[in-house]
Design a protein around this motif. Structure first.
Motif, short mmCIF file in Angstrom:
data_model
loop_
_atom_site.label_atom_id
_atom_site.label_comp_id
_atom_site.label_asym_id
_atom_site.label_seq_id
_atom_site.Cartn_x
_atom_site.Cartn_y
_atom_site.Cartn_z
N MET A 1 0.83 -1.18 0.00
CA MET A 1 0.00 0.00 0.00
C MET A 1 0.87 1.25 0.00
N ASN A 2 0.30 2.30 -0.47
CA ASN A 2 1.02 3.56 -0.48
C ASN A 2 0.54 4.42 0.70
N PHE A 3 0.94 5.69 0.72
CA PHE A 3 0.71 6.55 1.88
C PHE A 3 -0.73 6.60 2.34
N LEU A 4 -1.66 6.88 1.44
CA LEU A 4 -3.05 7.06 1.85
C LEU A 4 -3.62 5.78 2.47
N ALA A 5 -3.41 4.66 1.82
CA ALA A 5 -3.95 3.40 2.34
C ALA A 5 -3.33 3.06 3.69
N HIS A 6 -2.04 3.30 3.86
CA HIS A 6 -1.41 3.00 5.15
C HIS A 6 -1.98 3.90 6.25
N ALA A 7 -2.18 5.17 5.96
CA ALA A 7 -2.76 6.08 6.96
C ALA A 7 -4.17 5.64 7.32
N PHE A 8 -4.94 5.25 6.31
CA PHE A 8 -6.32 4.80 6.54
C PHE A 8 -6.36 3.49 7.33
N ASP A 78 0.27 -0.70 -5.52
CA ASP A 78 0.15 0.18 -4.35
C ASP A 78 -0.45 1.52 -4.75
N MET A 79 0.08 2.11 -5.81
CA MET A 79 -0.40 3.41 -6.28
C MET A 79 -1.81 3.31 -6.84
N PHE A 80 -2.08 2.26 -7.60
CA PHE A 80 -3.42 2.09 -8.16
C PHE A 80 -4.46 1.99 -7.05
N TYR A 81 -4.13 1.25 -5.99
CA TYR A 81 -5.07 1.08 -4.90
C TYR A 81 -5.29 2.39 -4.15
N ASP A 82 -4.25 3.20 -4.01
CA ASP A 82 -4.45 4.51 -3.39
C ASP A 82 -5.38 5.37 -4.25
N HIS A 83 -5.30 5.20 -5.56
CA HIS A 83 -6.21 5.93 -6.44
C HIS A 83 -7.66 5.56 -6.13
N PHE A 84 -7.96 4.28 -6.09
CA PHE A 84 -9.34 3.85 -5.84
C PHE A 84 -9.80 4.27 -4.45
N GLY A 133 -4.48 13.54 -1.28
CA GLY A 133 -5.78 13.83 -1.87
C GLY A 133 -5.77 13.79 -3.38
N SER A 134 -4.63 14.08 -3.98
CA SER A 134 -4.57 14.14 -5.44
C SER A 134 -4.57 12.76 -6.09
N TYR A 135 -4.44 11.72 -5.30
CA TYR A 135 -4.42 10.36 -5.85
C TYR A 135 -5.74 9.98 -6.52
N GLU A 136 -6.81 10.74 -6.29
CA GLU A 136 -8.08 10.36 -6.89
C GLU A 136 -8.08 10.52 -8.41
N SER A 137 -7.09 11.19 -8.96
CA SER A 137 -6.98 11.35 -10.41
C SER A 137 -6.01 10.32 -10.99
N PRO A 138 -6.43 9.53 -11.99
CA PRO A 138 -5.50 8.60 -12.63
C PRO A 138 -4.29 9.31 -13.24
N ALA A 144 2.95 10.49 -10.83
CA ALA A 144 3.74 10.06 -9.67
C ALA A 144 4.62 8.87 -10.02
N LEU A 145 4.10 7.92 -10.78
CA LEU A 145 4.89 6.76 -11.19
C LEU A 145 6.04 7.19 -12.11
N ASP A 146 5.78 8.13 -13.01
CA ASP A 146 6.84 8.64 -13.89
C ASP A 146 7.93 9.33 -13.08
N ARG A 147 7.52 10.13 -12.11
CA ARG A 147 8.52 10.82 -11.26
C ARG A 147 9.32 9.81 -10.46
N MET A 148 8.65 8.79 -9.96
CA MET A 148 9.34 7.74 -9.22
C MET A 148 10.39 7.07 -10.11
N ALA A 149 10.03 6.81 -11.36
CA ALA A 149 10.94 6.17 -12.30
C ALA A 149 12.22 6.98 -12.47
N HIS A 150 12.09 8.30 -12.50
CA HIS A 150 13.26 9.17 -12.70
C HIS A 150 14.10 9.32 -11.44
N ARG A 151 13.50 9.13 -10.27
CA ARG A 151 14.24 9.23 -9.01
C ARG A 151 15.07 8.00 -8.72
#
Length: 194
Positions: A1-8, A78-84, A133-138, A144-151
């Protein structure tokens, strides 16, 4: 899970929520001086990660990812689930998402002395851009995944991986719903037995 799901999934206790948000930044032994209740939250985060890896719906979602991205499928799911979770937040929590996320950012800021250095460094950007909160947008998930790839220092197939969410949106959504029911039961039980 990502940040939102873990906090929830951490439940209503602020120490568990803080530990849930810190979990990805605390590797190995827990830092000396970490309060027991926050340490319990970090341990719960780790238990959720182990649970997710063996849970059938999560595994099914990982199998939906294309073979060329399979090795990073856990990060993607993880990211997809935070989106949903963000998109359907009102199905899971009575508090509006913007109120919950503001509370999480405040919690981290108020307990800044406990945050791992990497989390403390990104918190201002996280809060300013409202990552949770912005995770609700695909589109935000894809970005975020693209930025992660570059980091990441190693070559990886994360760039463009947001398209996979849209390619099997209904399948990932069904898996998420099944997973979240199981994860809520799991975390409720784990919190009750400590």
């Amino acid at each position: 899970m990502n940040f939102l799901a873990h906090a929830f999934l951490a439940g209503d206790a602020p120490a568990d929520q803080l530990g849930g948000l810190m979990g990805d930044f605390v590797k190995g032994l827990l830092p000396a001086g970490l309060p027991d209740d926050v340490a319990a939250g970090v341990r719960l985060h780790r238990e959720i990660d182990v649970f997710a890896e063996t849970e059938p719906a999560f595994r099914r979602s990982r199998a939906r990812v294309s073979p060329e991205r399979r090795r990073v499928s856990g990060v993607m799911v993880d990211m997809f689930y935070d989106h949903f979770l963000a998109r359907d937040w009102s199905d899971f929590h009575p508090e509006p998402l913007d109120v919950f996320t503001a509370r999480m950012y405040s919690l981290m800021a108020e307990r800044g002395e406990l945050l791992p250095p990497r989390l403390a460094a990104i918190l201002p950007r996280m809060r300013e851009s409202d990552w949770l909160g912005s995770y609700e947008s695909p589109d935000t998930i894809a970005m975020a995944l693209d930025r992660m790839a570059h980091r990441l220092t190693r070559a990886n197939p994360l760039t463009g991986s947001g398209a996979e969410l849209l390619a099997d949106y209904a399948g990932f959504e069904a898996d998420f719903r099944e997973f979240m029911a199981a994860a809520q039961a799991f975390t409720s039980h784990r919190r009750s037995v400590r």
